[in-house]
Scaffold this motif. Structure first.
Motif, PDB file in Angstrom:
ATOM      1  N   PRO A  77       0.793  -1.473  -0.257  1.00 14.42           N
ATOM      2  CA  PRO A  77      -0.113   0.173   0.125  1.00 14.42           C
ATOM      3  C   PRO A  77       0.808   1.378  -0.039  1.00 14.42           C
ATOM      4  CG  PRO A  77      -0.970  -1.574   1.378  1.00 14.42           C
ATOM      5  CD  PRO A  77       0.389  -2.341   1.015  1.00 14.42           C
ATOM      6  N   LYS A  78       2.001   1.382   0.665  1.00 15.98           N
ATOM      7  CA  LYS A  78       2.892   2.440   0.654  1.00 15.98           C
ATOM      8  C   LYS A  78       3.320   2.835  -0.646  1.00 15.98           C
ATOM      9  CE  LYS A  78       6.621   4.247   3.634  1.00 15.98           C
ATOM     10  NZ  LYS A  78       7.664   3.969   4.778  1.00 15.98           N
ATOM     11  N   LYS A  79       3.609   1.724  -1.473  1.00 25.87           N
ATOM     12  CA  LYS A  79       4.100   2.179  -3.117  1.00 25.87           C
ATOM     13  C   LYS A  79       2.916   2.244  -3.991  1.00 25.87           C
ATOM     14  CE  LYS A  79       8.178  -0.927  -2.666  1.00 25.87           C
ATOM     15  NZ  LYS A  79       9.044  -2.032  -3.244  1.00 25.87           N
ATOM     16  N   ALA A  80       1.671   1.649  -3.759  1.00 26.57           N
ATOM     17  CA  ALA A  80       0.760   1.955  -4.552  1.00 26.57           C
ATOM     18  C   ALA A  80       0.032   3.185  -4.420  1.00 26.57           C
ATOM     19  CB  ALA A  80      -0.527   0.960  -4.279  1.00 26.57           C
ATOM     20  N   ALA A  81       0.072   3.994  -3.221  1.00 23.57           N
ATOM     21  CA  ALA A  81      -0.761   5.034  -3.012  1.00 23.57           C
ATOM     22  C   ALA A  81      -0.115   6.245  -3.666  1.00 23.57           C
ATOM     23  CB  ALA A  81      -0.715   5.358  -1.340  1.00 23.57           C
ATOM     24  N   PRO A  82       1.214   6.398  -3.470  1.00 23.61           N
ATOM     25  CA  PRO A  82       1.578   7.642  -4.426  1.00 23.61           C
ATOM     26  C   PRO A  82       1.804   7.258  -5.941  1.00 23.61           C
ATOM     27  CG  PRO A  82       3.698   6.299  -3.337  1.00 23.61           C
ATOM     28  CD  PRO A  82       2.128   5.710  -2.928  1.00 23.61           C
ATOM     29  N   ILE A  83       1.651   6.104  -6.591  1.00 18.92           N
ATOM     30  CA  ILE A  83       1.254   5.971  -8.019  1.00 18.92           C
ATOM     31  C   ILE A  83      -0.081   6.431  -8.182  1.00 18.92           C
ATOM     32  CG2 ILE A  83       1.275   4.237  -9.707  1.00 18.92           C
ATOM     33  CD1 ILE A  83       3.375   2.718  -8.249  1.00 18.92           C
ATOM     34  N   LEU A  84      -1.148   5.939  -7.469  1.00 17.72           N
ATOM     35  CA  LEU A  84      -2.407   6.557  -7.805  1.00 17.72           C
ATOM     36  C   LEU A  84      -2.719   7.877  -7.662  1.00 17.72           C
ATOM     37  CD1 LEU A  84      -4.036   3.278  -5.929  1.00 17.72           C
ATOM     38  CD2 LEU A  84      -4.007   3.869  -8.392  1.00 17.72           C
ATOM     39  N   THR A  85      -2.183   8.459  -6.754  1.00 14.90           N
ATOM     40  CA  THR A  85      -2.497   9.972  -6.470  1.00 14.90           C
ATOM     41  C   THR A  85      -1.870  10.684  -7.818  1.00 14.90           C
ATOM     42  OG1 THR A  85      -0.460  10.086  -5.293  1.00 14.90           O
ATOM     43  CG2 THR A  85      -2.562   9.824  -4.136  1.00 14.90           C
TER      44      THR A  85
ATOM     45  N   ALA B 247      -7.428   6.466 -11.869  1.00 15.08           N
ATOM     46  CA  ALA B 247      -7.245   6.112 -10.315  1.00 15.08           C
ATOM     47  C   ALA B 247      -8.584   5.463  -9.891  1.00 15.08           C
ATOM     48  CB  ALA B 247      -6.642   7.076  -9.598  1.00 15.08           C
ATOM     49  N   VAL B 248      -9.577   6.178 -10.225  1.00 14.23           N
ATOM     50  CA  VAL B 248     -10.876   5.855  -9.587  1.00 14.23           C
ATOM     51  C   VAL B 248     -11.292   4.297 -10.256  1.00 14.23           C
ATOM     52  CG1 VAL B 248     -13.596   6.445  -9.634  1.00 14.23           C
ATOM     53  CG2 VAL B 248     -11.816   8.231  -8.880  1.00 14.23           C
TER      54      VAL B 248
ATOM     55  N   ALA C 136      -9.234  12.033   0.195  1.00 13.99           N
ATOM     56  CA  ALA C 136     -10.570  12.965   0.368  1.00 13.99           C
ATOM     57  C   ALA C 136     -11.168  13.025  -1.066  1.00 13.99           C
ATOM     58  CB  ALA C 136     -10.400  14.267   1.016  1.00 13.99           C
ATOM     59  N   ARG C 137     -10.285  13.622  -1.821  1.00 12.29           N
ATOM     60  CA  ARG C 137     -10.538  13.894  -3.326  1.00 12.29           C
ATOM     61  C   ARG C 137     -11.120  12.750  -4.080  1.00 12.29           C
ATOM     62  NH1 ARG C 137      -6.218  15.267  -4.894  1.00 12.29           N
ATOM     63  NH2 ARG C 137      -5.743  13.492  -6.352  1.00 12.29           N
ATOM     64  N   LEU C 138     -10.051  11.519  -3.829  1.00 13.30           N
ATOM     65  CA  LEU C 138     -10.502  10.292  -4.754  1.00 13.30           C
ATOM     66  C   LEU C 138     -11.643   9.523  -3.893  1.00 13.30           C
ATOM     67  CD1 LEU C 138      -6.613   9.011  -5.258  1.00 13.30           C
ATOM     68  CD2 LEU C 138      -8.299   9.950  -6.898  1.00 13.30           C
ATOM     69  N   THR C 139     -11.912   9.646  -2.661  1.00 17.42           N
ATOM     70  CA  THR C 139     -13.057   8.888  -2.068  1.00 17.42           C
ATOM     71  C   THR C 139     -14.315   9.474  -2.607  1.00 17.42           C
ATOM     72  OG1 THR C 139     -11.657   8.586  -0.031  1.00 17.42           O
ATOM     73  CG2 THR C 139     -14.030   8.565   0.253  1.00 17.42           C
ATOM     74  N   LYS C 140     -14.339  10.829  -2.837  1.00 17.95           N
ATOM     75  CA  LYS C 140     -15.439  11.591  -3.105  1.00 17.95           C
ATOM     76  C   LYS C 140     -15.871  11.039  -4.696  1.00 17.95           C
ATOM     77  CE  LYS C 140     -17.984  15.815  -3.920  1.00 17.95           C
ATOM     78  NZ  LYS C 140     -18.347  15.442  -5.189  1.00 17.95           N
TER      79      LYS C 140
ATOM     80  N   LEU D  34     -14.770   8.302  -6.341  1.00 17.37           N
ATOM     81  CA  LEU D  34     -15.078   6.978  -6.279  1.00 17.37           C
ATOM     82  C   LEU D  34     -16.527   6.576  -5.940  1.00 17.37           C
ATOM     83  CD1 LEU D  34     -13.894   4.204  -6.454  1.00 17.37           C
ATOM     84  CD2 LEU D  34     -13.285   4.125  -4.085  1.00 17.37           C
ATOM     85  N   THR D  35     -17.075   7.316  -4.735  1.00 16.03           N
ATOM     86  CA  THR D  35     -18.617   7.466  -4.424  1.00 16.03           C
ATOM     87  C   THR D  35     -19.384   7.779  -5.541  1.00 16.03           C
ATOM     88  OG1 THR D  35     -18.071   7.861  -2.158  1.00 16.03           O
ATOM     89  CG2 THR D  35     -20.023   8.038  -2.650  1.00 16.03           C
ATOM     90  N   ASP D  36     -19.190   8.831  -6.187  1.00 12.31           N
ATOM     91  CA  ASP D  36     -19.713   9.202  -7.251  1.00 12.31           C
ATOM     92  C   ASP D  36     -19.743   8.166  -8.398  1.00 12.31           C
ATOM     93  OD1 ASP D  36     -20.413  11.654  -6.309  1.00 12.31           O
ATOM     94  OD2 ASP D  36     -18.843  12.949  -7.270  1.00 12.31           O
ATOM     95  N   PHE D  37     -18.640   7.513  -8.802  1.00  8.81           N
ATOM     96  CA  PHE D  37     -18.670   6.736  -9.782  1.00  8.81           C
ATOM     97  C   PHE D  37     -19.361   5.407  -9.501  1.00  8.81           C
ATOM     98  CE2 PHE D  37     -16.199   2.954 -11.584  1.00  8.81           C
ATOM     99  CZ  PHE D  37     -16.358   3.270 -12.973  1.00  8.81           C
ATOM    100  N   ASN D  38     -19.264   5.069  -8.201  1.00 11.17           N
ATOM    101  CA  ASN D  38     -19.979   3.845  -7.929  1.00 11.17           C
ATOM    102  C   ASN D  38     -21.461   4.166  -8.033  1.00 11.17           C
ATOM    103  OD1 ASN D  38     -17.830   1.925  -7.312  1.00 11.17           O
ATOM    104  ND2 ASN D  38     -17.798   3.021  -5.270  1.00 11.17           N
ATOM    105  N   GLN D  39     -22.067   5.276  -7.631  1.00  9.84           N
ATOM    106  CA  GLN D  39     -23.343   5.445  -7.893  1.00  9.84           C
ATOM    107  C   GLN D  39     -23.691   5.351  -9.332  1.00  9.84           C
ATOM    108  OE1 GLN D  39     -23.820   9.394  -5.620  1.00  9.84           O
ATOM    109  NE2 GLN D  39     -24.078   8.363  -3.672  1.00  9.84           N
ATOM    110  N   GLN D  40     -22.804   5.997 -10.131  1.00  8.43           N
ATOM    111  CA  GLN D  40     -23.131   6.042 -11.508  1.00  8.43           C
ATOM    112  C   GLN D  40     -23.347   4.681 -12.236  1.00  8.43           C
ATOM    113  OE1 GLN D  40     -20.233   8.334 -13.390  1.00  8.43           O
ATOM    114  NE2 GLN D  40     -21.141  10.353 -12.507  1.00  8.43           N
ATOM    115  N   GLN D  41     -22.527   3.860 -11.751  1.00  2.00           N
ATOM    116  CA  GLN D  41     -22.532   2.434 -12.266  1.00  2.00           C
ATOM    117  C   GLN D  41     -23.593   1.541 -11.576  1.00  2.00           C
ATOM    118  OE1 GLN D  41     -20.304   1.351 -14.303  1.00  2.00           O
ATOM    119  NE2 GLN D  41     -19.552   3.435 -14.257  1.00  2.00           N
ATOM    120  N   THR D  42     -24.403   2.150 -10.446  1.00  2.00           N
ATOM    121  CA  THR D  42     -25.252   1.418 -10.097  1.00  2.00           C
ATOM    122  C   THR D  42     -26.692   1.859 -10.662  1.00  2.00           C
ATOM    123  OG1 THR D  42     -24.342   1.265  -7.921  1.00  2.00           O
ATOM    124  CG2 THR D  42     -26.835   0.934  -7.821  1.00  2.00           C
ATOM    125  N   PRO D  43     -27.623   0.731 -11.383  1.00  2.00           N
ATOM    126  CA  PRO D  43     -28.677   1.007 -11.993  1.00  2.00           C
ATOM    127  C   PRO D  43     -29.883   1.543 -11.118  1.00  2.00           C
ATOM    128  CG  PRO D  43     -28.366  -1.211 -11.781  1.00  2.00           C
ATOM    129  CD  PRO D  43     -26.973  -0.508 -11.306  1.00  2.00           C
TER     130      PRO D  43
END
Length: 202
Positions: free
Chosen positions: A147-155, A162-163, A187-191, A193-202
């Motif tokens: 996780p320590k290596k993955a986090a900076p790459i995703l940001t 990333a989402v 915080a930015r990616l969490t928001k 990610l939440t919007d993305f999951n809502q769009q994917q839900t029918p």
């Protein structure tokens, strides 16, 4: 004197032996035919029409020739009408054949277009399958990465990418990666990610 008597005797012999019996026979025959119901005048006229020099004298041959000519003219007219009808029907058949050929060409074009669309759909499905496999491999890589290596790459990558990756990562690995991010990035990616999951839900 003897010569005149011989001529007279010959003429007398011809009259009594040939001509008078012949006329008598013809008269009897005509009477018999009349009693038998035969139209003697009509029969004699038909017979005369069939004899060449007599038919010319009576003029019946000319009538027959005229009638034959008229019949020939009528036959020519009928033949011309039939030929015109055949030409008209032939033209109609040619027109219908052209229409059929045009329809066949349209069907062939439609079939070719349909086949092209089916091929494009297959290519898209194949591309989507490849993308899904590629995304699955990427997700597996980030899940197995520390996780320590993955986090900076995703940001550092675009948020949309990333989402998409974070949405496929298991909950335990996602929480561990988010803990290694800066609070603002998390915080930015969490928001998003939440919007993305809502769009994917029918």
């Amino acid at each position: 004197m003897d010569k005149e008597e011989k001529k007279y005797n010959r003429l007398q012999w011809f009259l009594f032996v040939v001509l008078i019996p012949l006329l008598f026979t013809i008269t009897i025959a005509l009477i018999v035919l009349s009693f038998a119901g035969v139209n003697v005048m009509h029969a004699s006229k038909s017979l005369a029409d069939n004899i060449p020099f007599i038919s010319k004298m009576t003029g019946s041959g000319d009538k027959n020739n005229k009638a034959a000519k008229e019949g020939s003219t009528d036959s020519k007219k009928e033949l011309a009408q039939l030929e015109a009808g055949i030409k008209s029907k032939t033209a109609e058949v040619a027109k219908l054949e052209n229409i059929i050929d045009s329809k066949d060409q349209e069907i062939q074009r439609s079939s070719a277009e349909k086949q092209q669309l089916e091929n494009e759909i297959k290519d898209l499905n194949a591309a989507q399958a490849d993308n899904k496999r590629a995304m699955k491999d990427i997700v597996t890589t980030y899940e197995t990465m520390a996780p320590k290596k993955a986090a900076p790459i995703l940001t550092k990558m675009p948020d949309d990418n990333a989402v998409k990756i974070l949405s496929k990562i298991k909950a335990a690995s996602l929480a561990a990666i988010m803990e290694q991010m800066q609070p603002a990035d998390a915080a930015r990616l969490t928001k998003k990610l939440t919007d993305f999951n809502q769009q994917q839900t029918p």
